[in-house]
Design an enzyme around this catalytic site. Structure first.
Site, PDB file in Angstrom:
ATOM      1  N   HIS A   1       0.714  -1.177  -0.103  1.00 33.15           N
ATOM      2  CA  HIS A   1      -0.067  -0.032  -0.160  1.00 33.15           C
ATOM      3  C   HIS A   1       0.975   1.465  -0.117  1.00 33.15           C
ATOM      4  CE1 HIS A   1      -3.221  -2.809   1.020  1.00 33.15           C
ATOM      5  NE2 HIS A   1      -2.653  -3.170   2.091  1.00 33.15           N
TER       6      HIS A   1
ATOM      7  N   HIS B   1       5.247   7.053   6.547  1.00 30.81           N
ATOM      8  CA  HIS B   1       4.902   6.435   5.342  1.00 30.81           C
ATOM      9  C   HIS B   1       4.533   7.416   4.228  1.00 30.81           C
ATOM     10  CE1 HIS B   1       1.152   6.144   7.253  1.00 30.81           C
ATOM     11  NE2 HIS B   1       0.457   6.479   6.021  1.00 30.81           N
TER      12      HIS B   1
ATOM     13  N   HIS C   1       2.052   8.933   0.841  1.00 28.37           N
ATOM     14  CA  HIS C   1       1.023   8.994   0.012  1.00 28.37           C
ATOM     15  C   HIS C   1       1.501   9.769  -1.341  1.00 28.37           C
ATOM     16  CE1 HIS C   1      -1.583   7.077   2.942  1.00 28.37           C
ATOM     17  NE2 HIS C   1      -1.003   7.907   3.581  1.00 28.37           N
TER      18      HIS C   1
ATOM     19  N   THR D   1      -6.587   7.059   7.378  1.00 27.12           N
ATOM     20  CA  THR D   1      -7.097   7.026   6.033  1.00 27.12           C
ATOM     21  C   THR D   1      -6.922   5.597   5.405  1.00 27.12           C
ATOM     22  OG1 THR D   1      -4.799   7.606   5.105  1.00 27.12           O
ATOM     23  CG2 THR D   1      -6.151   9.560   5.930  1.00 27.12           C
ATOM     24  N   THR D   2      -6.805   4.643   5.987  1.00 24.65           N
ATOM     25  CA  THR D   2      -6.665   3.439   5.391  1.00 24.65           C
ATOM     26  C   THR D   2      -7.502   2.311   6.354  1.00 24.65           C
ATOM     27  OG1 THR D   2      -4.786   2.589   6.469  1.00 24.65           O
ATOM     28  CG2 THR D   2      -4.365   3.612   4.429  1.00 24.65           C
TER      29      THR D   2
HETATM   30 ZN    ZN Z   1      -0.925   7.537   5.608  1.00 23.46          ZN
END
Ligand code: ZN
Length: 255
Positions: free
Chosen positions: A92, A117, A119, A203-204
């Site tokens: 992801h 992480h 995006h 957000t996941t």
């Molecule tokens: Zn995130």
């Protein structure tokens, strides 16, 4: 004889595929995606008790906010000696895991920096503007509450911290690499640290609504080549569309 052999082979293949998917340890982690039948519009159907169709979801468009001069600068305790333990490609995003050491204090409570992480492009919009990249610094308390610090990146000059981080790439999906080196996360923050803050969610999936968000207003610079490199190692458009504000208060610090 040959015919029998090939039937036997097919049987083995079919059986082993079946076994693999039934016992895949990552099945739960990887059952959602950013497109198609397991994409964001279907996240709320994917498992019981997720909150993906909740009223207080993230990301949002950071607009209709009020400036608040009483908000203090974030109480960050980031040391240059804290080590990044490892980096992983979880299918992801690209995620860097921290060893214990860095933390922030919010409401008199300690939140440890666990991982960060990426995006690409950004998830939050700042007054309707979507930046090419958003970095999420995820901090958790002992009780499991979450504070995420969002850093926007725009394309500009080369970033030295990114140069260091990208040295450990590429990674295949589900591959991880040990890093075990000190990293000063402070070096990735913008100079002006005024921030938006609001209450939202992961957000996941499972989109849990226990996140206090802090998104810096000022973006940092990362070169186009560095953004391109990261983009190549993550699913295309690994962002969730922004969700309604639903009466939530968004504040912008001013110091
Ligand atoms: Zn995130």
């Amino acid at each position: 004889m040959n015919k029998i052999k090939s039937i036997f082979l097919i049987l083995i293949v079919v059986t082993s595929c079946g076994t693999e998917s039934a016992t895949d340890k990552n099945a739960n982690q990887n059952h959602w995606s950013y497109e198609g039948e397991t994409g964001p519009e279907h996240w709320d159907e994917l498992e019981k008790n997720n909150q993906c169709s909740g009223l207080f979801q993230s990301p949002i468009n950071l607009v209709n906010f009020s400036e608040d001069k009483n908000l203090n600068p974030l109480d960050l305790h980031y040391a240059d000696s804290t080590k990044i333990h490892s980096v992983e490609n979880n299918g992801h995003t690209i995620k860097y895991n921290f060893e214990k050491g860095d933390y922030l204090i919010y409401n008199d409570k300690r939140f440890n920096l666990v991982q960060f992480h990426f995006h690409e492009p950004a998830e939050h919009l700042i007054e309707g503007v979507r930046y090419p990249l958003e970095i999420h610094l995820v901090h958790t308390s002992e009780e499991g509450e979450i504070c995420v610090l969002g850093i926007m990146a725009k394309e500009g000059k080369n970033s030295e911290p990114f140069e260091f981080l990208e040295r450990f790439l590429p990674l295949e999906q589900d591959e991880s690499k040990l890093i075990n080196k000190s990293f000063d996360i402070q070096s990735t923050l913008p100079e002006n640290q005024n921030y938006f803050t609001y209450k939202g969610s992961l957000t996941t999936p499972p989109c849990t609504e226990n996140v206090t968000w802090f998104v810096f207003k000022e973006p940092i610079n990362v070169s186009e080549a560095q953004v391109e490199l990261l983009r190549g190692f993550m699913p295309i458009n690994n962002y969730r569309d922004h969700k309604p504000q639903n009466g939530r208060i968004i504040k912008l610090s001013h110091f």
